[in-house]
Design an enzyme around this catalytic site. Structure first.
Site, mmCIF file in Angstrom:
data_model
loop_
_atom_site.group_PDB
_atom_site.id
_atom_site.type_symbol
_atom_site.label_atom_id
_atom_site.label_comp_id
_atom_site.label_asym_id
_atom_site.label_seq_id
_atom_site.Cartn_x
_atom_site.Cartn_y
_atom_site.Cartn_z
ATOM 1 N N CYS A 110 -21.097 13.048 -9.999
ATOM 2 C CA CYS A 110 -20.335 13.666 -8.907
ATOM 3 C C CYS A 110 -18.843 13.382 -9.018
ATOM 4 O O CYS A 110 -18.423 12.232 -9.128
ATOM 5 C CB CYS A 110 -20.804 13.206 -7.539
ATOM 6 S SG CYS A 110 -22.452 13.742 -7.162
ATOM 7 N N ARG A 146 -17.632 13.015 -16.114
ATOM 8 C CA ARG A 146 -18.507 12.158 -15.311
ATOM 9 C C ARG A 146 -19.954 12.643 -15.314
ATOM 10 O O ARG A 146 -20.863 11.889 -14.996
ATOM 11 C CB ARG A 146 -18.010 12.119 -13.861
ATOM 12 C CG ARG A 146 -16.628 11.525 -13.724
ATOM 13 C CD ARG A 146 -16.089 11.758 -12.340
ATOM 14 N NE ARG A 146 -16.729 10.926 -11.353
ATOM 15 C CZ ARG A 146 -16.322 9.706 -11.019
ATOM 16 N NH1 ARG A 146 -15.279 9.187 -11.606
ATOM 17 N NH2 ARG A 146 -16.952 9.012 -10.103
ATOM 18 N N TRP A 193 -23.972 16.044 -9.346
ATOM 19 C CA TRP A 193 -25.032 15.542 -10.226
ATOM 20 C C TRP A 193 -26.202 15.284 -9.292
ATOM 21 O O TRP A 193 -26.187 14.365 -8.486
ATOM 22 C CB TRP A 193 -24.556 14.263 -10.911
ATOM 23 C CG TRP A 193 -25.474 13.762 -11.981
ATOM 24 C CD1 TRP A 193 -25.505 14.138 -13.294
ATOM 25 C CD2 TRP A 193 -26.511 12.766 -11.827
ATOM 26 N NE1 TRP A 193 -26.483 13.442 -13.962
ATOM 27 C CE2 TRP A 193 -27.118 12.595 -13.093
ATOM 28 C CE3 TRP A 193 -26.978 12.009 -10.761
ATOM 29 C CZ2 TRP A 193 -28.150 11.711 -13.313
ATOM 30 C CZ3 TRP A 193 -28.022 11.121 -10.976
ATOM 31 C CH2 TRP A 193 -28.591 10.977 -12.247
ATOM 32 N N ASN A 228 -19.786 12.085 -2.672
ATOM 33 C CA ASN A 228 -20.353 11.370 -3.818
ATOM 34 C C ASN A 228 -21.015 10.118 -3.269
ATOM 35 O O ASN A 228 -20.400 9.396 -2.501
ATOM 36 C CB ASN A 228 -19.220 11.006 -4.797
ATOM 37 C CG ASN A 228 -19.690 10.135 -5.937
ATOM 38 O OD1 ASN A 228 -20.888 10.005 -6.176
ATOM 39 N ND2 ASN A 228 -18.758 9.547 -6.658
ATOM 40 N N GLY A 229 -22.267 9.886 -3.649
ATOM 41 C CA GLY A 229 -22.978 8.721 -3.158
ATOM 42 C C GLY A 229 -24.334 9.133 -2.617
ATOM 43 O O GLY A 229 -24.771 10.267 -2.825
ATOM 44 N N GLU A 244 -29.226 -0.825 -29.148
ATOM 45 C CA GLU A 244 -28.078 0.044 -28.912
ATOM 46 C C GLU A 244 -28.163 1.306 -29.800
ATOM 47 O O GLU A 244 -27.915 2.421 -29.336
ATOM 48 C CB GLU A 244 -26.777 -0.748 -29.173
ATOM 49 C CG GLU A 244 -25.496 0.042 -29.072
ATOM 50 C CD GLU A 244 -25.294 0.759 -27.736
ATOM 51 O OE1 GLU A 244 -26.030 0.501 -26.772
ATOM 52 O OE2 GLU A 244 -24.397 1.624 -27.690
ATOM 53 N N LYS A 254 -28.439 5.167 -28.403
ATOM 54 C CA LYS A 254 -27.502 6.224 -28.811
ATOM 55 C C LYS A 254 -28.276 7.452 -29.280
ATOM 56 O O LYS A 254 -27.938 8.583 -28.918
ATOM 57 C CB LYS A 254 -26.585 5.759 -29.958
ATOM 58 C CG LYS A 254 -25.469 4.830 -29.657
ATOM 59 C CD LYS A 254 -24.336 5.374 -28.831
ATOM 60 C CE LYS A 254 -24.592 5.207 -27.371
ATOM 61 N NZ LYS A 254 -24.118 4.022 -26.708
ATOM 62 N N GLU A 303 -30.078 9.300 -26.280
ATOM 63 C CA GLU A 303 -29.273 9.978 -25.267
ATOM 64 C C GLU A 303 -28.587 11.228 -25.775
ATOM 65 O O GLU A 303 -28.433 12.182 -25.015
ATOM 66 C CB GLU A 303 -28.282 9.020 -24.581
ATOM 67 C CG GLU A 303 -27.217 8.428 -25.461
ATOM 68 C CD GLU A 303 -26.261 7.516 -24.677
ATOM 69 O OE1 GLU A 303 -25.807 6.528 -25.254
ATOM 70 O OE2 GLU A 303 -25.971 7.799 -23.507
ATOM 71 N N HIS A 339 -48.244 -5.921 -33.221
ATOM 72 C CA HIS A 339 -49.016 -6.215 -32.014
ATOM 73 C C HIS A 339 -49.302 -4.960 -31.201
ATOM 74 O O HIS A 339 -49.574 -5.036 -30.014
ATOM 75 C CB HIS A 339 -48.304 -7.284 -31.173
ATOM 76 C CG HIS A 339 -48.166 -8.579 -31.893
ATOM 77 N ND1 HIS A 339 -49.231 -9.433 -32.079
ATOM 78 C CD2 HIS A 339 -47.120 -9.129 -32.557
ATOM 79 C CE1 HIS A 339 -48.838 -10.477 -32.799
ATOM 80 N NE2 HIS A 339 -47.565 -10.303 -33.110
ATOM 81 N N LYS A 374 -21.276 10.039 -16.924
ATOM 82 C CA LYS A 374 -20.469 8.983 -17.544
ATOM 83 C C LYS A 374 -20.254 7.802 -16.597
ATOM 84 O O LYS A 374 -20.178 6.659 -17.031
ATOM 85 C CB LYS A 374 -19.117 9.586 -17.952
ATOM 86 C CG LYS A 374 -18.177 8.620 -18.653
ATOM 87 C CD LYS A 374 -18.633 8.353 -20.068
ATOM 88 C CE LYS A 374 -17.799 7.303 -20.775
ATOM 89 N NZ LYS A 374 -18.552 6.706 -21.903
HETATM 90 C C1 F6R Z 1 -24.793 4.766 -22.964
HETATM 91 C C2 F6R Z 1 -23.952 4.594 -21.813
HETATM 92 C C3 F6R Z 1 -24.529 3.980 -20.588
HETATM 93 C C4 F6R Z 1 -23.505 3.021 -19.943
HETATM 94 C C5 F6R Z 1 -24.033 2.505 -18.605
HETATM 95 C C6 F6R Z 1 -23.086 1.523 -17.961
HETATM 96 O O1 F6R Z 1 -24.085 5.301 -24.032
HETATM 97 O O2 F6R Z 1 -22.810 4.954 -21.823
HETATM 98 O O3 F6R Z 1 -25.714 3.318 -20.862
HETATM 99 O O4 F6R Z 1 -23.256 1.977 -20.821
HETATM 100 O O5 F6R Z 1 -24.237 3.580 -17.731
HETATM 101 O O6 F6R Z 1 -21.849 2.095 -17.712
HETATM 102 P P1 F6R Z 1 -20.556 1.228 -17.515
HETATM 103 O O7 F6R Z 1 -20.257 0.551 -18.798
HETATM 104 O O8 F6R Z 1 -19.488 2.212 -17.132
HETATM 105 O O9 F6R Z 1 -20.844 0.238 -16.428
#
Ligand code: F6R
Length: 594
Positions: free
Chosen positions: A2, A27, A73, A97-98, A465, A469, A472, A488, A589
């Site tokens: 949002c 975002r 969103w 937003n919220g 990680e 990646k 997503e 296991h 984001k």
């Molecule tokens: C993955 C990604 C998310 C953020 C998570 C935390 O690529 O970007 O998993 O790492 O949403 O976000 P921040 O770092 O902004 O607290």
């Protein structure tokens, strides 16, 4: 997640609202809308999909000098035009937003008073409740103040009132909102990146504050009293959202890690005083979400190796509700790129009640987490536009390495001069890894349905990680496993050509991981082996199909290098699959709701 914008001033509001919404696209959103006043009427235009869809519906000849806009969103109700914002009830039009947590209860009260609802959203209830209070009090500031006492949950809201056509109102709790200050014009935004080139000064609205915004005046109220506010300055170059000829922001941001390491060396390595001394605490808790949590887990390994105590890492959305063992000798470190992640922020608020000291490792300056913690170390990565975090992760890991380094120097476990040389070599190593040709590997695995990532110890964290990646941005299912754990249960999923990406950078357990790789190879897996060069072990060529040698550095810094091929493998698979790499489906984001 949002985005909110608003404008009041001397220019036509519509192009300004659209420009702001486009800047907030990063975002994450699934629908968008605006409301503006034309000839004393409030007009609302909204639609699903990209802002370009909204743009096409707007009549820019409709000159209007006041308006609000929103990217939604979806949280309550499906993605459709009715559920998208702005919402209207009686005299009130809002964007929000919220999450209004007690919206069911308020909906029932309002329904009994004759209100009807078109959408499934909590926002329409929030809007109607403001209208109800406004009808009772006949004073919008009193009405908003009363609402704040009733509303539970989080809200950043921009409000237009039909019979007050020359003012905008805002209120906020637990979701971000800023007011940009112009000349004879003012702006509203979820974050200042929306209007950083229109204004250099802005106000950060704090929780439980209400703002009244006219074109030439801003007043902020708390508990019915007008209060003084601070004016923040936008940092020059803070918002470099130019793609610089890269095909995607993600690729640009992966490449930027090379210079970022140089920048961090100059800012922090040469001045370790800027790094907190963590030796005086009895306990360290690290919290974060997603990628930031992974950086925190790497931090745990690094700090533990140079200290006598255990460091615990927690997922923020769990930590905020679980029983914790913390006191005034506990340091709580929050890692966050955006500095706005609702769960991480909630943890900071929680641990303050236990008397803990808090440290933020944060990218966005002046963000909510940066302001909530006792001390902040900025990761200086610049604006990260791609939803998938890359440079923010490596810069967080870098800062964790410095916390461990400072501790290691204090305890006489690290030779500063030797390690400095390794930090200085990071940019050239990263350059080599980004220039590497991954095509051969990608062509073998890009069509896979499942990909498994294997590692042990700290390498397993890098694989978590890498796997995140891939999931997503490419929508390929993948899992990361501790190499010894596969047999296991999960090894039953391995069949001919199942891709396995394995990482070995820790010499002490390398042979153990190799045995596990042989187990999957024997079952037909296609194995890509990422291995730290110069490891003093013999690797049987039969146990892998492709090998990538990663430049060798000190163990303290190795995770920063290990992640680069993983980022690029995910990026290239997503590209080959034709995915919307910078804005993957369903993701936002900045995750400002829990
Ligand atoms: C993955 C990604 C998310 C953020 C998570 C935390 O690529 O970007 O998993 O790492 O949403 O976000 P921040 O770092 O902004 O607290």
């Amino acid at each position: 997640m949002c985005g909110i914008v608003g404008y009041i001033g001397k220019k036509n509001s519509l192009p300004i609202l659209i420009k702001g919404l486009k800047r907030l696209e990063y975002r994450g959103y699934d629908s968008a809308g605006v409301a503006y006043i034309k000839d004393n009427n409030i007009k609302i235009v909204k639609t699903v999909g990209k802002i370009n869809n909204l743009d096409k519906l707007l009549n820019y000849n409709d000159e209007s000098f006041i308006g609000i806009g929103h990217t939604r969103w979806a949280t309550h109700g499906s993605v459709d035009t009715t559920n998208s914002h702005p919402h209207q009830a009686g005299s009130i039009t809002i964007v929000h937003n919220g999450i209004l947590e007690n919206y069911q209860e308020l909906k029932e009260i309002l329904t009994n008073k004759g209100y009807t609802f078109k959408s499934d959203t909590d926002t329409e209830v929030l809007c109607a409740y403001i209208d109800y209070e406004y009808n009772q009090t006949k004073n919008i500031l009193d009405a908003l103040n009363n609402c704040m006492k009733v509303f539970e949950g989080s809200y950043a809201t921009a409000i237009m009132v039909k019979d007050i056509p020359n003012k905008l109102f805002v209120m906020k709790k637990d979701s971000p909102l800023v007011i940009g200050i112009g000349e004879q014009e003012n702006y509203i935004a979820s974050d200042i990146s929306a209007y950083a080139d229109e204004t250099s000064a802005y106000i950060i609205l704090e929780d439980m504050e209400i703002g009244q915004i006219e074109k030439d005046n801003i007043s902020i109220y708390k508990n019915k009293k007008e209060i003084k506010y601070n004016i923040e300055q936008v940092e020059q170059d803070a918002f470099d959202s130019d793609k610089n000829n890269y095909e995607h922001y993600m690729l640009k941001e992966i490449s930027e890690q090379e210079n970022l390491m140089d920048k961090l060396n100059n800012i922090y390595l040469k001045n370790l005083d800027k790094i907190m001394d963590i030796s005086k605490y009895n306990k360290i808790h690290i919290i974060g979400c997603g990628t930031a949590y992974h950086a925190g887990m790497i931090g745990k390994y690094l700090i533990e190796n140079y200290s006598d105590f255990e460091v615990n890492t927690y997922i923020a959305s769990e930590y905020r509700y679980q029983k914790i063992f913390a006191d005034d000798k506990t340091l709580v470190i929050a890692a966050s790129q955006s500095g706005e992640t609702a769960d991480t922020l909630a943890c900071i608020k929680k641990v303050k009640k236990y008397g803990c000291k808090t440290l933020g490792i944060v990218n966005v300056k002046n963000s909510s987490i940066a302001r909530a913690v006792d001390e902040v170390i900025y990761t200086e990565a610049g604006q990260e536009v791609a939803v998938a975090s890359t440079k923010a992760y490596s810069s967080q890991v870098y800062i964790f390495s410095l916390l461990a380094l400072k501790l290691g120097i204090t305890k006489g476990l690290i030779n500063k001069n030797e390690i400095n040389k390794e930090y200085e070599k990071l940019p050239s190593y990263i350059k080599e890894l980004t220039n590497y040709d991954y095509e051969d590997i990608i062509s073998k695995i890009w069509q896979a349905k499942d990909v498994f990532y294997l590692g042990r110890g700290i390498d397993y964290i890098s694989m978590l990680e890498g796997s995140l990646k891939l999931k997503e941005i490419s929508y390929v299912h993948s899992e990361a496993y501790q190499a010894g754990e596969l047999k296991h249960g999960t090894i039953s999923l391995i069949e001919k050509d199942t891709p396995i990406i394995a990482l070995i950078s820790d010499e002490t357990i390398a042979l153990k991981t190799i045995s596990n790789i042989k187990e999957v190879k024997a079952r037909g897996a296609y194995v890509v082996l990422l291995i730290k060069e110069d490891l003093n072990i013999n690797i049987d060529k039969e146990c892998y199909d492709k090998i990538i040698e990663i430049n060798a550095t000190d163990n303290l810094l190795q995770p920063i290098l290990n992640v680069i091929p993983l980022q690029l493998i995910a990026y290239n698979i997503a590209k080959k699959r034709g995915c919307d790499i910078d804005k993957p489906r369903n993701l936002a984001k900045s995750v400002t709701v829990e």
